[in-house]
Design a protein around this motif. Sequence first.
Motif, PDB file in Angstrom:
ATOM      1  N   ASN A 130      11.276 -66.425   2.082  1.00  0.00           N
ATOM      2  CA  ASN A 130      11.944 -66.756   0.826  1.00  0.00           C
ATOM      3  C   ASN A 130      12.700 -65.545   0.282  1.00  0.00           C
ATOM      4  O   ASN A 130      13.798 -65.678  -0.242  1.00  0.00           O
ATOM      5  CB  ASN A 130      10.934 -67.273  -0.198  1.00  0.00           C
ATOM      6  CG  ASN A 130      11.614 -67.663  -1.484  1.00  0.00           C
ATOM      7  OD1 ASN A 130      12.507 -68.508  -1.477  1.00  0.00           O
ATOM      8  ND2 ASN A 130      11.222 -67.042  -2.575  1.00  0.00           N
ATOM      9  N   ARG A 161      12.272 -72.459  -5.753  1.00  0.00           N
ATOM     10  CA  ARG A 161      12.345 -73.736  -6.470  1.00  0.00           C
ATOM     11  C   ARG A 161      13.422 -74.633  -5.863  1.00  0.00           C
ATOM     12  O   ARG A 161      13.214 -75.834  -5.692  1.00  0.00           O
ATOM     13  CB  ARG A 161      12.612 -73.511  -7.963  1.00  0.00           C
ATOM     14  CG  ARG A 161      11.384 -73.034  -8.731  1.00  0.00           C
ATOM     15  CD  ARG A 161      11.588 -73.120 -10.245  1.00  0.00           C
ATOM     16  NE  ARG A 161      12.685 -72.283 -10.733  1.00  0.00           N
ATOM     17  CZ  ARG A 161      12.567 -71.005 -11.078  1.00  0.00           C
ATOM     18  NH1 ARG A 161      11.390 -70.400 -10.989  1.00  0.00           N
ATOM     19  NH2 ARG A 161      13.604 -70.332 -11.524  1.00  0.00           N
ATOM     20  N   LYS A 198      12.160 -76.022  -2.550  1.00  0.00           N
ATOM     21  CA  LYS A 198      11.146 -77.057  -2.812  1.00  0.00           C
ATOM     22  C   LYS A 198      11.806 -78.357  -3.261  1.00  0.00           C
ATOM     23  O   LYS A 198      11.410 -79.449  -2.859  1.00  0.00           O
ATOM     24  CB  LYS A 198      10.126 -76.591  -3.863  1.00  0.00           C
ATOM     25  CG  LYS A 198       9.240 -75.466  -3.395  1.00  0.00           C
ATOM     26  CD  LYS A 198       8.341 -75.906  -2.262  1.00  0.00           C
ATOM     27  CE  LYS A 198       7.417 -74.779  -1.848  1.00  0.00           C
ATOM     28  NZ  LYS A 198       6.754 -75.048  -0.589  1.00  0.00           N
ATOM     29  N   ARG A 199      12.830 -78.250  -4.121  1.00  0.00           N
ATOM     30  CA  ARG A 199      13.546 -79.454  -4.569  1.00  0.00           C
ATOM     31  C   ARG A 199      14.239 -80.146  -3.394  1.00  0.00           C
ATOM     32  O   ARG A 199      14.232 -81.371  -3.301  1.00  0.00           O
ATOM     33  CB  ARG A 199      14.568 -79.109  -5.647  1.00  0.00           C
ATOM     34  CG  ARG A 199      13.973 -79.015  -7.033  1.00  0.00           C
ATOM     35  CD  ARG A 199      15.023 -79.110  -8.140  1.00  0.00           C
ATOM     36  NE  ARG A 199      16.145 -78.201  -7.975  1.00  0.00           N
ATOM     37  CZ  ARG A 199      16.240 -76.982  -8.543  1.00  0.00           C
ATOM     38  NH1 ARG A 199      15.275 -76.540  -9.316  1.00  0.00           N
ATOM     39  NH2 ARG A 199      17.289 -76.234  -8.336  1.00  0.00           N
ATOM     40  N   GLU A 232      13.268 -80.061  -0.296  1.00  0.00           N
ATOM     41  CA  GLU A 232      12.200 -80.691   0.494  1.00  0.00           C
ATOM     42  C   GLU A 232      11.748 -81.985  -0.169  1.00  0.00           C
ATOM     43  O   GLU A 232      11.618 -83.026   0.487  1.00  0.00           O
ATOM     44  CB  GLU A 232      11.017 -79.737   0.662  1.00  0.00           C
ATOM     45  CG  GLU A 232      11.314 -78.549   1.543  1.00  0.00           C
ATOM     46  CD  GLU A 232      10.224 -77.485   1.525  1.00  0.00           C
ATOM     47  OE1 GLU A 232      10.275 -76.605   2.402  1.00  0.00           O
ATOM     48  OE2 GLU A 232       9.333 -77.531   0.646  1.00  0.00           O
ATOM     49  N   GLU A 233      11.511 -81.939  -1.472  1.00  0.00           N
ATOM     50  CA  GLU A 233      11.044 -83.125  -2.200  1.00  0.00           C
ATOM     51  C   GLU A 233      12.081 -84.241  -2.207  1.00  0.00           C
ATOM     52  O   GLU A 233      11.736 -85.418  -2.185  1.00  0.00           O
ATOM     53  CB  GLU A 233      10.657 -82.744  -3.634  1.00  0.00           C
ATOM     54  CG  GLU A 233       9.404 -81.895  -3.701  1.00  0.00           C
ATOM     55  CD  GLU A 233       9.186 -81.228  -5.048  1.00  0.00           C
ATOM     56  OE1 GLU A 233      10.007 -81.436  -5.981  1.00  0.00           O
ATOM     57  OE2 GLU A 233       8.190 -80.486  -5.173  1.00  0.00           O
TER      58      GLU A 233
END
Length: 138
Positions: free
Chosen positions: A12, A28, A31-32, A34-35
């Motif tokens: 990261n 962040r 992660k967004r 990925e989600e």
Amino acid sequence: MFHLRQDGRLSNVELARRVGLTPPPCLRRVKRLEEAGVITGYRAVLDPAALGRPLEVFIDVEIYANDRRTVEEFETTVASYEEVTEFRRMYGRPDYFLRVAVADHAAYEAFAMGRLSGLPAVLRFTSHLTMKTIKTNG
């Protein structure tokens, strides 16, 4: 996304440095992605030659059947073959596109004539050998 596509093992901190962010907002954003399903996973890209399968053949397959049972059996069988590295149902012709990786021409002939052509749904198939790979995304 470009940097992760090129190297999914980037830390990261390194990714943040490359895209001009500090690590927390960078994490962040990843992660967004990925989600949201934009990033669907991380995987290793394997060298076919190192695996003993340096010959890659692209195959267009046409089938004669269009009943659900026969189509599903064909798809299940072909998807189970270890040589098949990519398998797509297409719109129009051909019905299917396969990418197979084998050791050599004799191994391809054994696969094509022994396994593929022997399937009851297969009408015809056309093999394409690569002259030179210009670009691949893994």
